[in-house]
Structures are given as C-alpha cells and as structure tokens.
Scaffold this motif. Structure first.
Motif, PDB file in Angstrom:
ATOM      1  N   VAL A  56      45.067  68.491 -13.121  1.00 44.18           N
ATOM      2  CA  VAL A  56      44.492  67.271 -12.567  1.00 44.18           C
ATOM      3  C   VAL A  56      44.476  66.202 -13.645  1.00 44.18           C
ATOM      4  O   VAL A  56      44.610  66.479 -14.839  1.00 44.18           O
ATOM      5  CB  VAL A  56      43.068  67.506 -12.018  1.00 44.18           C
ATOM      6  CG1 VAL A  56      43.065  68.594 -10.961  1.00 44.18           C
ATOM      7  CG2 VAL A  56      42.089  67.849 -13.134  1.00 44.18           C
ATOM      8  N   GLY A  57      44.291  64.957 -13.193  1.00 45.51           N
ATOM      9  CA  GLY A  57      44.235  63.843 -14.128  1.00 45.51           C
ATOM     10  C   GLY A  57      44.545  62.548 -13.418  1.00 45.51           C
ATOM     11  O   GLY A  57      44.994  62.548 -12.266  1.00 45.51           O
ATOM     12  N   PRO A  58      44.323  61.425 -14.067  1.00 44.17           N
ATOM     13  CA  PRO A  58      44.572  60.124 -13.434  1.00 44.17           C
ATOM     14  C   PRO A  58      46.057  59.882 -13.213  1.00 44.17           C
ATOM     15  O   PRO A  58      46.910  60.542 -13.826  1.00 44.17           O
ATOM     16  CB  PRO A  58      44.000  59.124 -14.454  1.00 44.17           C
ATOM     17  CG  PRO A  58      44.083  59.848 -15.766  1.00 44.17           C
ATOM     18  CD  PRO A  58      43.832  61.296 -15.450  1.00 44.17           C
ATOM     19  N   SER A  59      46.382  58.948 -12.340  1.00 40.28           N
ATOM     20  CA  SER A  59      47.778  58.580 -12.102  1.00 40.28           C
ATOM     21  C   SER A  59      48.408  58.114 -13.409  1.00 40.28           C
ATOM     22  O   SER A  59      47.785  57.406 -14.204  1.00 40.28           O
ATOM     23  CB  SER A  59      47.861  57.465 -11.056  1.00 40.28           C
ATOM     24  OG  SER A  59      47.379  57.921  -9.821  1.00 40.28           O
ATOM     25  N   GLY A  60      49.652  58.546 -13.625  1.00 35.51           N
ATOM     26  CA  GLY A  60      50.377  58.143 -14.824  1.00 35.51           C
ATOM     27  C   GLY A  60      50.039  58.924 -16.069  1.00 35.51           C
ATOM     28  O   GLY A  60      50.457  58.560 -17.170  1.00 35.51           O
TER      29      GLY A  60
END
Length: 240
Positions: free
Chosen positions: A33-37
C-alpha cells in the motif's frame, strides 16, 4: 520464491524505485500500500520484467530474471498477473480468452484447456458465461475472468496490480472474494491495492511504500494497529 536485491527504476529524472530489497516466500500474501506515485505498481511490474529495472537484481525460483540471457517468456508462464484494466480480448469468448495462452504455448491439449477453463469458471460461478463476449459482462465479471485466465496457466505466484480500482463499488466484493479464496488455497500472492480491509484480513505481511522505497513492513496486526513510521501513520489516518 522472489528475491529482490537493491532494485532501482528511473524514468528520466524520476526515481520510481530507489533501492528496494525484499524477499517473498512461497505461500506468502504480501500486500503493498501507499500513496499514488509511490512506486508500488512499478515495483510489481518489475517482478515479471514488464518494466525492466535500471539497476539491481530480481531472482525468481532461483533464476536471475534480470540477466539478459534469461528466457523471461518461459518464466512468465509461472507468474500470473492481473491488471487494473481487464485486458480481455473483446473479439474472443470468455472460454477462448482463458484457453488461448495454454493452447498457443502448447502447454495443454484442446480438451485439457477446455476442461481447465470449465473447472475455473465453475469455481467463480461463471460457467454460464463461457460463450459470452467481454462486452456482455459486468466489470466485476470481467475482472474475475481475468483472474481465471491467469490461473489457467497454473502459475506459482499471482501478481495483482490494483485489481479493483477500475470497478464500481458494488462489484469490488466479488473480485476480492475470488482473491480471498486463492489466498486460502495457499497461492503465493503480491497485491498492490487500496482495499485496506482486504489487506488487514488476507495479508501475511504488509509493505508501505513512498518515494520509491519501502518505509515499513509488518504483519497486518502491527501494521494497522501500531504503525511506526510517521509517514505511514499519516497515510493510515487518511484512508482508514
């Protein structure tokens, strides 16, 4: 099963991956998981060389797939992948989409491939759609067919790149249910997703990526309840 060593991927000046080192053991369900980009989809696409790393090595079942002499097409037969978009062939029926690769690669006879397709379609409750075309199916049905198409090759590991992000909310559950069943059957899985409930329930290990690096990894209980990295704490506060 997968051994990633100091992986880097640059797109011009952009460093999409910046020294990722990870090991995925047989039977693990690793959710990223993680933020876009942040580099999570780039990392996943490097695992079967859909993106070729700028530097570093990836070993799959004891073979260095980043070696220029490696027959990656042969190895890809053991690495199933499901994308955000379903990528089904619109002019072929559901059954033809599923049997196409095993037949083209001469891995199965026509009878074996059709039997395998029927078994898999029965498993996901879509045998009655075998002769339908993708345009006649809902998005959730198409994505379940895309999963089955990858499974038809009897892969050793399944890679999922945000498989529910293109679906209407009411269709997400039926796709996640197929993935849950795969996990329960012992399939090795690496999943990039925004579905935190799925990650908490199914993952054996969760990774948090940002700026091309893995900033934290832990079993889901610790990952969601006791995050250590401030960036992960901030991320979870916004998505949970």
């Amino acid at each position: 099963m997968i051994d990633v060593r100091d992986l880097h991927k640059h797109f011009g000046e952009v460093k999409a991956l910046n020294g990722v080192t990870e090991v995925v053991q047989q039977g693990e369900k690793v959710v990223i998981v993680g933020p876009s980009g942040c580099g999570k989809s780039t990392f996943l696409r490097c695992l079967n060389l859909l993106e070729r790393p700028t530097a570093g090595e990836i070993w799959f079942e004891g073979t260095n797939i980043t070696d220029k002499n490696c027959n990656i097409n042969k190895l890809r037969q053991r690495i199933g992948m499901v994308f955000q978009q379903f990528n089904l062939f619109p002019h072929k029926t559901v059954r033809q989409n599923i049997t196409m690769a095993p037949l083209a690669l001469k891995l199965m006879s026509n009878e074996e491939a059709n039997d395998r397709a029927s078994q898999l379609l029965t498993r996901i409750g879509l045998l009655d759609k075998a002769d339908a075309y993708p345009a006649q199916l809902s998005g959730g049905q198409q994505q379940r067919i895309a999963i089955v198409r990858a499974l038809a090759m009897n892969p050793d590991v399944m890679l999922f790149d945000e498989p529910t992000s293109a679906l209407d909310p009411e269709m997400v559950g039926e796709v996640l249910e197929v993935m849950r069943e795969l996990a329960e059957d012992g399939m090795t899985m690496v999943v990039v997703t925004h579905e935190m409930g799925f990650a908490r329930e199914v993952a054996t290990r969760c990774l948090f990526m940002d700026s091309g690096q893995v900033l934290e990894e832990a079993p889901p209980g610790d990952f969601f309840s006791r995050p250590q990295n401030p960036r992960l704490q901030d991320f979870l506060s916004k998505v949970l």
